[in-house]
Design a protein around this motif. Sequence first.
Motif, PDB file in Angstrom:
ATOM      1  N   GLY A   1      34.653  35.751  42.033  1.00 48.82           N
ATOM      2  CA  GLY A   1      35.310  36.273  41.405  1.00 48.82           C
ATOM      3  C   GLY A   1      35.055  37.159  39.715  1.00 48.82           C
ATOM      4  N   GLY A   2      34.456  37.458  39.413  1.00 55.50           N
ATOM      5  CA  GLY A   2      33.359  38.418  38.487  1.00 55.50           C
ATOM      6  C   GLY A   2      34.098  40.122  38.317  1.00 55.50           C
ATOM      7  N   SER A   3      32.723  40.635  37.847  1.00 52.82           N
ATOM      8  CA  SER A   3      33.500  41.724  37.530  1.00 52.82           C
ATOM      9  C   SER A   3      33.484  42.766  38.717  1.00 52.82           C
ATOM     10  N   SER A   4      32.996  42.249  40.447  1.00 53.47           N
ATOM     11  CA  SER A   4      33.582  43.582  41.413  1.00 53.47           C
ATOM     12  C   SER A   4      33.615  42.955  42.110  1.00 53.47           C
ATOM     13  N   GLY A   5      34.731  41.591  41.951  1.00 52.91           N
ATOM     14  CA  GLY A   5      35.482  41.000  42.297  1.00 52.91           C
ATOM     15  C   GLY A   5      36.538  41.653  41.608  1.00 52.91           C
ATOM     16  N   GLU A   6      36.929  42.457  40.366  1.00 53.24           N
ATOM     17  CA  GLU A   6      37.790  43.176  39.755  1.00 53.24           C
ATOM     18  C   GLU A   6      39.077  41.939  39.489  1.00 53.24           C
ATOM     19  N   CYS A   7      38.596  40.572  38.970  1.00 53.88           N
ATOM     20  CA  CYS A   7      39.087  39.466  38.667  1.00 53.88           C
ATOM     21  C   CYS A   7      40.289  39.944  36.716  1.00 53.88           C
ATOM     22  N   ILE A   8      39.812  40.525  36.076  1.00 56.19           N
ATOM     23  CA  ILE A   8      40.522  41.239  34.684  1.00 56.19           C
ATOM     24  C   ILE A   8      41.897  41.754  35.342  1.00 56.19           C
ATOM     25  N   TYR A   9      42.130  42.339  36.630  1.00 59.94           N
ATOM     26  CA  TYR A   9      43.118  43.266  37.148  1.00 59.94           C
ATOM     27  C   TYR A   9      43.921  42.299  37.710  1.00 59.94           C
ATOM     28  N   HIS A  10      43.921  40.607  38.124  1.00 59.12           N
ATOM     29  CA  HIS A  10      43.831  39.504  38.836  1.00 59.12           C
ATOM     30  C   HIS A  10      44.867  39.098  37.951  1.00 59.12           C
ATOM     31  N   SER A  11      45.976  38.064  38.768  1.00 58.76           N
ATOM     32  CA  SER A  11      47.040  37.317  38.487  1.00 58.76           C
ATOM     33  C   SER A  11      46.049  35.934  38.408  1.00 58.76           C
ATOM     34  N   VAL A  12      46.667  34.611  37.735  1.00 58.40           N
ATOM     35  CA  VAL A  12      45.680  33.642  37.555  1.00 58.40           C
ATOM     36  C   VAL A  12      46.220  32.903  39.415  1.00 58.40           C
ATOM     37  N   GLU A  13      46.749  32.936  39.982  1.00 56.16           N
ATOM     38  CA  GLU A  13      47.442  32.881  41.031  1.00 56.16           C
ATOM     39  C   GLU A  13      46.085  33.839  42.008  1.00 56.16           C
ATOM     40  N   GLU A  14      46.589  34.706  42.107  1.00 50.67           N
ATOM     41  CA  GLU A  14      44.963  35.451  42.787  1.00 50.67           C
ATOM     42  C   GLU A  14      43.842  35.083  42.079  1.00 50.67           C
ATOM     43  N   ARG A  15      43.594  34.916  42.046  1.00 47.38           N
ATOM     44  CA  ARG A  15      41.666  35.026  41.401  1.00 47.38           C
ATOM     45  C   ARG A  15      41.684  33.596  42.291  1.00 47.38           C
ATOM     46  N   LYS A  16      42.648  31.931  41.879  1.00 47.93           N
ATOM     47  CA  LYS A  16      42.302  31.203  42.930  1.00 47.93           C
ATOM     48  C   LYS A  16      42.312  31.001  44.173  1.00 47.93           C
ATOM     49  N   GLN A  17      43.451  32.160  44.848  1.00 49.26           N
ATOM     50  CA  GLN A  17      43.483  32.263  46.311  1.00 49.26           C
ATOM     51  C   GLN A  17      42.486  32.972  46.021  1.00 49.26           C
ATOM     52  N   ALA A  18      41.497  34.238  45.678  1.00 46.10           N
ATOM     53  CA  ALA A  18      40.244  34.528  45.945  1.00 46.10           C
ATOM     54  C   ALA A  18      39.029  33.196  45.766  1.00 46.10           C
ATOM     55  N   LEU A  19      39.388  32.821  44.646  1.00 52.40           N
ATOM     56  CA  LEU A  19      38.685  31.094  45.490  1.00 52.40           C
ATOM     57  C   LEU A  19      38.384  30.214  46.068  1.00 52.40           C
ATOM     58  N   ALA A  20      39.489  29.954  46.822  1.00 56.14           N
ATOM     59  CA  ALA A  20      39.949  29.542  47.977  1.00 56.14           C
ATOM     60  C   ALA A  20      39.386  30.223  49.245  1.00 56.14           C
ATOM     61  N   TYR A  21      39.618  30.977  49.358  1.00 58.01           N
ATOM     62  CA  TYR A  21      39.033  32.501  50.247  1.00 58.01           C
ATOM     63  C   TYR A  21      38.036  32.231  50.739  1.00 58.01           C
ATOM     64  N   ALA A  22      37.017  32.639  49.686  1.00 61.76           N
ATOM     65  CA  ALA A  22      35.432  32.219  49.836  1.00 61.76           C
ATOM     66  C   ALA A  22      34.870  31.276  49.946  1.00 61.76           C
ATOM     67  N   ALA A  23      35.554  29.948  49.440  1.00 61.59           N
ATOM     68  CA  ALA A  23      35.524  28.470  49.350  1.00 61.59           C
ATOM     69  C   ALA A  23      35.059  28.391  51.191  1.00 61.59           C
ATOM     70  N   ARG A  24      36.765  28.560  51.723  1.00 63.09           N
ATOM     71  CA  ARG A  24      36.799  27.897  53.280  1.00 63.09           C
ATOM     72  C   ARG A  24      36.300  28.921  54.181  1.00 63.09           C
ATOM     73  N   ALA A  25      35.627  30.229  53.463  1.00 65.14           N
ATOM     74  CA  ALA A  25      34.370  30.356  54.574  1.00 65.14           C
ATOM     75  C   ALA A  25      32.700  30.402  54.252  1.00 65.14           C
ATOM     76  N   LEU A  26      32.457  29.533  53.009  1.00 64.65           N
ATOM     77  CA  LEU A  26      31.578  29.733  52.998  1.00 64.65           C
ATOM     78  C   LEU A  26      31.461  28.630  52.818  1.00 64.65           C
ATOM     79  N   LYS A  27      31.921  27.520  52.276  1.00 60.17           N
ATOM     80  CA  LYS A  27      31.041  26.132  51.796  1.00 60.17           C
ATOM     81  C   LYS A  27      30.044  25.743  52.946  1.00 60.17           C
ATOM     82  N   GLY A  28      29.354  25.654  52.070  1.00 62.23           N
ATOM     83  CA  GLY A  28      28.603  24.241  53.266  1.00 62.23           C
ATOM     84  C   GLY A  28      27.637  25.460  54.091  1.00 62.23           C
ATOM     85  N   LYS A  29      27.176  27.033  53.882  1.00 56.68           N
ATOM     86  CA  LYS A  29      26.379  27.705  54.115  1.00 56.68           C
ATOM     87  C   LYS A  29      25.758  28.694  53.415  1.00 56.68           C
TER      88      LYS A  29
END
Length: 306
Positions: free
Chosen positions: A48-76
């Motif tokens: 969700g940083g600069s490389s994640g283009e965060c400043i061009y996303h809504s708060v809900e889109e940023r929440k989605q990005a955080l959730a999708y990455a967590a589901r894929a990588l949490k615990g790994k």
Amino acid sequence: MDMDLTKFHGIIPAFYACYDEQGNMSEPRTAALADYLYQRGVQGVYVGGSSGECIYHSVEERKQALAYAARALKGKMTLIAHVGAPSTRDSIELARHAAELGYDALSAIPPIYFKLPDSAVVGYWTAIMAATELPFIIYNIPQTTGYTLTPAVFRQLLANPKVIGVKNSSMPALDIERFKSAGGDRVVVFNGPDEQFVAGRIMGAAAGIGGTYAAMPELYLQADRLVREGRFEEAGKLQSKINDVIVALCSLDGSMYAAIKEVLRRRGVNIGGVRAPLEDVSPADAGRIDGIAAAIDALVKRYDEA
């Protein structure tokens, strides 16, 4: 905050925004990028940083990005959530969301647009820290935010035990040494400028977070290994090869991130394009992108065999 900081050491790619063909956040493509990085053995991701283009996303889109990455990588691997936003309220909302998702730490740029005094910036970061129990990594990137973190302000922030590090993306390697000197063993300094990864590590950074890491994670992992083994001359030569690739990525029409995503497509990972107003690469650059991807693959093979 008494914790083992070694989970934040090593190579931590800045995670890219992953879109479907309509330009919306894509969970399958997020999972594909996550698996690509996991298979290559990086230590964590910065979501969700600069490389994640965060400043061009809504708060809900940023929440989605955080959730999708967590589901894929949490615990790994280690998960760091960038929650910096123009308003403190939005940053706090993102911080609490990341905590609920199980992220290991939070990070944030200073507030953007208005030129704020140190007291306002410190207050912003402090409010985010107060919103969760997670440790916090300050993000210093003056060339895009207009705010320069000084060692004096960093020492002031270190009074809060939740501060465990600084992602330093200012260009002088001296800044890395100064922040490390200020924080000692209780902080992790992350090298930000990819072009000086080796120099940053030698000057005191224990890790790196970078926007080009995911395009060639194998090369940064090798550079990190060479530094850890004290093979500084070899590490410097590899840094020069990495810099050749970075210069090539920045020489194309369109955003560097668009170029990186085209390179990833050629390396087998399709995560879509970039969000406007970032520009896609031009069709005329297709051949040059082929050459960049081939150069990365040749370097990876060369250093795998070394």
